[in-house]
Design a protein around this motif. Structure first.
Motif, PDB file in Angstrom:
ATOM      1  N   ARG A   1       0.826  -1.209   0.000  1.00 31.44           N
ATOM      2  CA  ARG A   1       0.000   0.000   0.000  1.00 31.44           C
ATOM      3  C   ARG A   1       0.865   1.266   0.000  1.00 31.44           C
ATOM      4  N   GLU A   2       1.947   1.258   0.756  1.00 28.28           N
ATOM      5  CA  GLU A   2       2.815   2.436   0.827  1.00 28.28           C
ATOM      6  C   GLU A   2       3.507   2.708  -0.505  1.00 28.28           C
ATOM      7  N   CYS A   3       3.860   1.648  -1.208  1.00 28.21           N
ATOM      8  CA  CYS A   3       4.593   1.814  -2.457  1.00 28.21           C
ATOM      9  C   CYS A   3       3.676   2.049  -3.659  1.00 28.21           C
ATOM     10  N   LEU A   4       2.566   1.334  -3.684  1.00 26.62           N
ATOM     11  CA  LEU A   4       1.714   1.368  -4.872  1.00 26.62           C
ATOM     12  C   LEU A   4       0.423   2.129  -4.661  1.00 26.62           C
ATOM     13  N   GLY A   5       0.124   2.523  -3.439  1.00 25.27           N
ATOM     14  CA  GLY A   5      -1.100   3.274  -3.200  1.00 25.27           C
ATOM     15  C   GLY A   5      -2.315   2.380  -3.073  1.00 25.27           C
ATOM     16  N   GLU A   6      -3.472   2.974  -3.252  1.00 18.27           N
ATOM     17  CA  GLU A   6      -4.730   2.253  -3.056  1.00 18.27           C
ATOM     18  C   GLU A   6      -5.281   1.652  -4.346  1.00 18.27           C
ATOM     19  N   ASP A   7      -4.790   2.102  -5.469  1.00 16.62           N
ATOM     20  CA  ASP A   7      -5.353   1.670  -6.751  1.00 16.62           C
ATOM     21  C   ASP A   7      -4.698   0.373  -7.220  1.00 16.62           C
ATOM     22  N   ILE A   8      -4.852  -0.689  -6.426  1.00 14.44           N
ATOM     23  CA  ILE A   8      -4.274  -2.000  -6.746  1.00 14.44           C
ATOM     24  C   ILE A   8      -5.288  -3.076  -6.402  1.00 14.44           C
ATOM     25  N   ASN A   9      -5.039  -4.261  -6.900  1.00 15.81           N
ATOM     26  CA  ASN A   9      -5.949  -5.392  -6.677  1.00 15.81           C
ATOM     27  C   ASN A   9      -5.510  -6.168  -5.435  1.00 15.81           C
ATOM     28  N   ILE A  10      -6.225  -5.939  -4.340  1.00 17.14           N
ATOM     29  CA  ILE A  10      -5.921  -6.603  -3.081  1.00 17.14           C
ATOM     30  C   ILE A  10      -6.807  -7.834  -2.925  1.00 17.14           C
ATOM     31  N   ALA A  11      -6.189  -8.976  -2.629  1.00 12.97           N
ATOM     32  CA  ALA A  11      -6.950 -10.206  -2.428  1.00 12.97           C
ATOM     33  C   ALA A  11      -7.802 -10.085  -1.166  1.00 12.97           C
ATOM     34  N   ALA A  12      -9.081 -10.428  -1.288  1.00 14.14           N
ATOM     35  CA  ALA A  12      -9.978 -10.380  -0.141  1.00 14.14           C
ATOM     36  C   ALA A  12      -9.667 -11.530   0.814  1.00 14.14           C
ATOM     37  N   ARG A  13      -9.844 -11.276   2.102  1.00 12.47           N
ATOM     38  CA  ARG A  13      -9.646 -12.330   3.089  1.00 12.47           C
ATOM     39  C   ARG A  13     -10.846 -13.265   3.067  1.00 12.47           C
ATOM     40  N   PRO A  14     -10.623 -14.564   2.909  1.00 15.27           N
ATOM     41  CA  PRO A  14     -11.744 -15.509   2.870  1.00 15.27           C
ATOM     42  C   PRO A  14     -12.385 -15.667   4.249  1.00 15.27           C
ATOM     43  N   ASN A  15     -13.648 -16.058   4.237  1.00 15.58           N
ATOM     44  CA  ASN A  15     -14.377 -16.243   5.490  1.00 15.58           C
ATOM     45  C   ASN A  15     -14.055 -17.589   6.144  1.00 15.58           C
ATOM     46  N   ILE A  16     -13.634 -18.563   5.346  1.00 12.49           N
ATOM     47  CA  ILE A  16     -13.328 -19.895   5.866  1.00 12.49           C
ATOM     48  C   ILE A  16     -11.998 -20.369   5.294  1.00 12.49           C
ATOM     49  N   GLN A  17     -11.372 -21.284   6.007  1.00 13.17           N
ATOM     50  CA  GLN A  17     -10.127 -21.899   5.556  1.00 13.17           C
ATOM     51  C   GLN A  17      -9.109 -20.853   5.105  1.00 13.17           C
ATOM     52  N   GLU A  18      -8.964 -19.791   5.911  1.00 14.43           N
ATOM     53  CA  GLU A  18      -8.107 -18.683   5.499  1.00 14.43           C
ATOM     54  C   GLU A  18      -6.663 -19.120   5.273  1.00 14.43           C
ATOM     55  N   GLY A  19      -6.129 -19.950   6.168  1.00 20.22           N
ATOM     56  CA  GLY A  19      -4.746 -20.401   6.032  1.00 20.22           C
ATOM     57  C   GLY A  19      -4.519 -21.208   4.777  1.00 20.22           C
ATOM     58  N   ALA A  20      -5.444 -22.136   4.489  1.00 16.76           N
ATOM     59  CA  ALA A  20      -5.310 -22.987   3.311  1.00 16.76           C
ATOM     60  C   ALA A  20      -5.417 -22.183   2.025  1.00 16.76           C
ATOM     61  N   ILE A  21      -6.343 -21.228   2.006  1.00 16.78           N
ATOM     62  CA  ILE A  21      -6.529 -20.415   0.802  1.00 16.78           C
ATOM     63  C   ILE A  21      -5.346 -19.466   0.613  1.00 16.78           C
ATOM     64  N   ARG A  22      -4.799 -18.956   1.711  1.00 22.35           N
ATOM     65  CA  ARG A  22      -3.617 -18.105   1.580  1.00 22.35           C
ATOM     66  C   ARG A  22      -2.445 -18.906   0.999  1.00 22.35           C
TER      67      ARG A  22
END
Length: 256
Positions: free
Chosen positions: A203-224
């Motif tokens: 965020r500091e380098c590229l600002g807000e206009d980037i595609n940020i992966a949404a945090r999943p509601n389930i199995q967050e560790g596995a999906i990450r």
């Protein structure tokens, strides 16, 4: 086809030498003359017909398989039933060791052909195990943009849960990185190389206009872990940094 048969006994026995024998070649020829519409109607109304046909062919498989051209004709005919209708053999597969949560794989209907698995294998049917599903079926469906967001999430969850089965397969990764699997904060799904994890450095380098992966509601560790394997970045990519520098340099400065 209207075919007249004679008995092999009684008064008809003397006629037997004069008659052709109805074998697998003749049966396949008859099947090839039945239109898909009529075959599909039979599957809907009397599916036992397909069970009987394949039982008959299976009992004569030695003769059938010796006739290469007849076998080739059979496997190309849309006579192999699945939950989605009738297909050629190359378009269906035997169920493997996983459940298809999306219902996109054309798995052969074992309620009809389950007794003839060995025969289907000899004909050349493929077995749809998870690696084949993940690399052959799923990417095509994802690219066609016919899945809902819920279906895409189910696909991502399936991949995340079974990542260990394909994690060391570089060819599998090469296929999947070309699929829009990453759900971003705007709820759009994008390619992994277009997306970032939400980190301060990004965020500091590229600002807000980037595609940020949404945090999943389930199995967050596995999906990450899946996202990381696919190439979602935690640090700014050089190309994006250079693009941001060029963008800033192109802006006019105000007097101050």
């Amino acid at each position: 086809d209207q075919i007249t048969f004679v008995k092999r006994s009684g008064a008809f026995e003397k006629l037997e030498p004069l008659c052709s024998v109805f074998g697998p070649t003749e049966a396949v020829h008859c099947l090839s003359r039945v239109g898909l519409s009529r075959l599909s109607q039979s599957l809907t109304n009397t599916p036992v017909i397909f069970k009987n046909v394949f039982s008959w062919l299976s009992q004569r498989q030695q003769t059938l398989l010796a006739e290469i051209q007849t076998t080739q004709t059979l496997v190309e005919l849309p006579v192999f039933p699945s939950g989605a209708g009738l297909f050629a053999l190359s378009e269906v597969a035997l169920p493997g060791n996983f459940d298809d949560p999306l219902g996109i794989a054309h798995l052969v209907d074992l309620s009809i052909l389950g007794e003839h698995r060995d025969f289907l294998v000899k004909l050349g049917i493929k077995s749809m195990d998870f690696p084949a599903y993940a690399t052959q079926i799923l990417p095509t469906t994802l690219s066609d943009d016919v899945l809902s967001n819920e279906q895409r999430r189910a696909a991502v969850l399936l991949l995340a849960k079974r990542l260990g089965e394909i994690k060391d397969d570089l060819s599998a990764r090469a296929v999947l990185v070309r699929s829009p699997l990453i759900e971003c904060l705007d709820r759009k799904f994008r390619l992994p190389q277009e997306c970032y994890f939400d980190t301060a450095a990004v965020r500091e380098c590229l600002g807000e206009d980037i595609n940020i992966a949404a945090r999943p509601n389930i199995q967050e560790g596995a999906i990450r872990d899946l996202y990381d394997w696919l190439g979602v970045a935690t640090e700014p990519r050089l190309d994006d940094v250079l693009s941001k520098i060029s963008e800033v340099a192109a802006k006019p400065y105000s007097a101050g």
